[in-house]
Design an enzyme around this catalytic site. Structure first.
Site, PDB file in Angstrom:
ATOM      1  CG  HIS A  17      14.634  -1.668  -4.650  1.00 55.87           C
ATOM      2  ND1 HIS A  17      14.883  -0.333  -4.886  1.00 55.87           N
ATOM      3  CD2 HIS A  17      13.739  -1.704  -3.642  1.00 55.87           C
ATOM      4  CE1 HIS A  17      14.158   0.403  -4.054  1.00 55.87           C
ATOM      5  NE2 HIS A  17      13.467  -0.397  -3.276  1.00 55.87           N
ATOM      6  CE  LYS A  57       5.678   8.205  -1.103  1.00 55.74           C
ATOM      7  NZ  LYS A  57       6.518   7.013  -0.976  1.00 55.74           N
ATOM      8  NE  ARG A  62      15.998  -1.153   3.505  1.00 59.11           N
ATOM      9  CZ  ARG A  62      15.569   0.090   3.312  1.00 59.11           C
ATOM     10  NH1 ARG A  62      16.209   0.876   2.482  1.00 59.11           N
ATOM     11  NH2 ARG A  62      14.517   0.547   3.949  1.00 59.11           N
ATOM     12  CB  SER A  89      15.018   5.098  -3.212  1.00 58.38           C
ATOM     13  OG  SER A  89      14.792   3.817  -3.699  1.00 58.38           O
TER      14      SER A  89
HETATM   15  O1  PNS Z   1       8.935   1.121  -2.104  1.00 55.70           O
HETATM   16  P1  PNS Z   1       7.897   1.421  -1.066  1.00 55.70           P
HETATM   17  O2  PNS Z   1       7.514   2.880  -1.111  1.00 55.70           O
HETATM   18  O3  PNS Z   1       8.292   0.942   0.303  1.00 55.70           O
HETATM   19  O4  PNS Z   1       6.592   0.569  -1.507  1.00 55.70           O
HETATM   20  C1  PNS Z   1       5.396   0.670  -0.789  1.00 55.70           C
HETATM   21  C2  PNS Z   1       4.258  -0.018  -1.558  1.00 55.70           C
HETATM   22  C3  PNS Z   1       4.162   0.518  -2.974  1.00 55.70           C
HETATM   23  C4  PNS Z   1       4.502  -1.497  -1.615  1.00 55.70           C
HETATM   24  C5  PNS Z   1       2.938   0.249  -0.775  1.00 55.70           C
HETATM   25  O5  PNS Z   1       2.816   1.617  -0.528  1.00 55.70           O
HETATM   26  C6  PNS Z   1       1.720  -0.228  -1.519  1.00 55.70           C
HETATM   27  O6  PNS Z   1       1.459  -1.404  -1.627  1.00 55.70           O
HETATM   28  N1  PNS Z   1       0.937   0.720  -2.064  1.00 55.70           N
HETATM   29  C7  PNS Z   1      -0.239   0.449  -2.863  1.00 55.70           C
HETATM   30  C8  PNS Z   1      -1.517   0.778  -2.077  1.00 55.70           C
HETATM   31  C9  PNS Z   1      -1.933  -0.382  -1.209  1.00 55.70           C
HETATM   32  O7  PNS Z   1      -2.103  -1.504  -1.660  1.00 55.70           O
HETATM   33  N2  PNS Z   1      -2.121  -0.104   0.111  1.00 55.70           N
HETATM   34  C10 PNS Z   1      -2.602  -1.069   1.077  1.00 55.70           C
HETATM   35  C11 PNS Z   1      -1.587  -2.093   1.500  1.00 55.70           C
HETATM   36  S1  PNS Z   1      -0.124  -1.447   2.167  1.00 55.70           S
END
Ligand code: PNS
Length: 165
Positions: free
Chosen positions: A18, A42, A92, A130
């Protein structure tokens, strides 16, 4: 024109992969807001305020144009609140691509004016996640190469103190 991007994620906790993406993005955008998702569904190891603080300490040398903020709800709404035209995500390996494509296209449907930009992490961090970092830490392995120093300290401390109640 000021180019503003958000870099959203769970960051439980922030890894060197990150951080590498944040560093690359910090050189591309006039402002970069790292967005930490507060997902009540979560159960993270680190609370939202801890994650924000750990990222803040980890990116301190990237410059004042890099900030950290918590959010809930949609990433595109978080981006709009910050006046961002871009969402940054790291890739990645090929295995990341499918889910990232789905998210990027969903976000484009929701907000066509916001583009997702992908940055490749450095090869040396291609294996870092993570969840695996937490697993290695739980079993006493060396997480030094995987996470920024403030995160490594917090992980060791959290595991010594036992789970949060
Ligand atoms: O670090 P991660 O868990 O891969 O991040 C995922 C994240 C937070 C980018 C994704 O879950 C997200 O955008 N969540 C917010 C809800 C949302 O906008 N959902 C619709 C588009 S994916």
């Amino acid at each position: 024109m000021t180019r503003v991007a958000v870099f959203p994620g769970s960051f439980d906790p922030m890894t060197n992969a990150h951080l590498d993406v944040a560093r690359r993005a910090s050189g591309l955008f006039d402002r970069l807001v790292i967005g930490v998702l507060n997902n009540p569904k979560k159960e993270p190891m680190f609370g939202i305020d801890e994650r924000v603080a750990l990222i803040g300490r980890s990116v301190a040398d990237l410059g004042a144009h890099v900030t950290v903020d918590a959010f809930d709800g949609l990433t595109v709404n978080f981006a709009k609140r910050h006046g961002a035209g871009f969402i940054v995500r790291g890739l990645r390996a090929v295995s990341d691509f499918e889910a990232e494509l789905q998210m990027a296209l969903t976000n484009r449907k929701l907000a066509p004016e916001i583009d997702t930009t992908f940055l490749m992490t450095a090869l040396e961090y291609g294996y870092v996640s993570s969840s695996l970092t937490k697993e290695v830490a739980r079993f006493g392995g060396d997480i030094g190469p995987m996470v920024p120093a403030p995160v490594a300290e917090a992980l060791v401390e959290r595991l010594r103190a036992g789970p949060r109640v």
